[in-house]
Each structure stands twice: as structure tokens, then as C-alpha cells.
Scaffold this motif. Sequence first.
Motif, short mmCIF file in Angstrom:
data_model
loop_
_atom_site.label_atom_id
_atom_site.label_comp_id
_atom_site.label_asym_id
_atom_site.label_seq_id
_atom_site.Cartn_x
_atom_site.Cartn_y
_atom_site.Cartn_z
N TYR A 66 -82.91 -38.16 -123.02
CA TYR A 66 -81.94 -38.70 -122.06
C TYR A 66 -82.41 -38.38 -120.65
N MET A 67 -81.87 -39.11 -119.68
CA MET A 67 -82.23 -38.85 -118.29
C MET A 67 -81.81 -37.43 -117.92
N PRO A 68 -82.73 -36.64 -117.40
CA PRO A 68 -82.39 -35.27 -117.04
C PRO A 68 -81.62 -35.20 -115.73
N GLY A 69 -80.86 -34.15 -115.57
CA GLY A 69 -80.20 -33.89 -114.29
C GLY A 69 -78.91 -34.65 -114.05
N ILE A 70 -78.48 -35.44 -115.03
CA ILE A 70 -77.23 -36.19 -114.88
C ILE A 70 -76.41 -36.04 -116.16
N GLU A 71 -75.11 -36.27 -116.03
CA GLU A 71 -74.25 -36.19 -117.21
C GLU A 71 -74.45 -37.42 -118.10
N GLY A 72 -74.21 -37.23 -119.37
CA GLY A 72 -74.26 -38.35 -120.29
C GLY A 72 -75.51 -38.35 -121.14
N THR A 73 -75.58 -39.39 -121.97
CA THR A 73 -76.70 -39.51 -122.91
C THR A 73 -77.37 -40.87 -122.77
N SER A 74 -77.70 -41.22 -121.53
CA SER A 74 -78.39 -42.48 -121.28
C SER A 74 -79.89 -42.24 -121.22
N GLY A 75 -80.63 -43.12 -121.88
CA GLY A 75 -82.07 -43.08 -121.77
C GLY A 75 -82.50 -43.83 -120.52
#
Length: 114
Positions: A66-75
Motif C-alpha cells: 500500500y502507499m506508505p505514509g497515508i491512511e488506508g490500503t490503496s496501492g
Amino acid sequence: MIKKNKISLLIICVLAFAVAVYFFPKGRNNSNGEGLSHFRVETFKGAAGWAYRIYEGDTIRIEQLYMPGIEGTSGFASEELARKTGDLVRQKLDRNIFPPTITPNELDSLGVKF
């Protein structure tokens, strides 16, 4: 007087060497732009989008699904953005920055939308 000149010359040479070591890169880049890094970045398509792994030799050191440094589980939306982010992490590892944290500002500067 000659001894004083030799000492001054020695000090100048040592300082010039120190400046050269500080400002010149550690090694030449190879064809993939990774220089003499001990790490390599591999991108792949995950369930949530594009992701990356960072290897040291044959060992996976980081797997970022997932994208680091942000909330959530988005690639990542694209392989290019995953690669850019992985390269930034690799650069931090090469500079012995641990953990190689990525901030939202860094993602923004890479063009990652979140």
C-alpha cells in the motif's frame, strides 16, 4: 620556515581530500540508475494496485503493498509511481536512513495522488 610550509601544505592537502570525498559521489551509476546500491526495487501488481519490493541481494527487505505514509490500503495507481516511491526508499536505505519513512509531502513531490 620550511617546516612551517610543509605543515601548511599537508593541512591543505588533507582538507582538499576531505572536500573531494564529501562532494564526489560514492560510485558511478549503472545502466538502471541504481549506482552501487546494495538494494534493488521490483514493482508488481497487487490486489490493491501497484506495489514494490526492495531486495538486498536475494532477500526481500521491504514489501510495500500500500502507499506508505497515508491512511488506508490503496496501492499505487501506476507502476511508474510505485517505482519512483521504491527508488526513494532505496536511496534512503543507501544513505543509512532507517526506517526509510515516506511522508505525504514526499509522495506529493513524486506525483502520487492519494
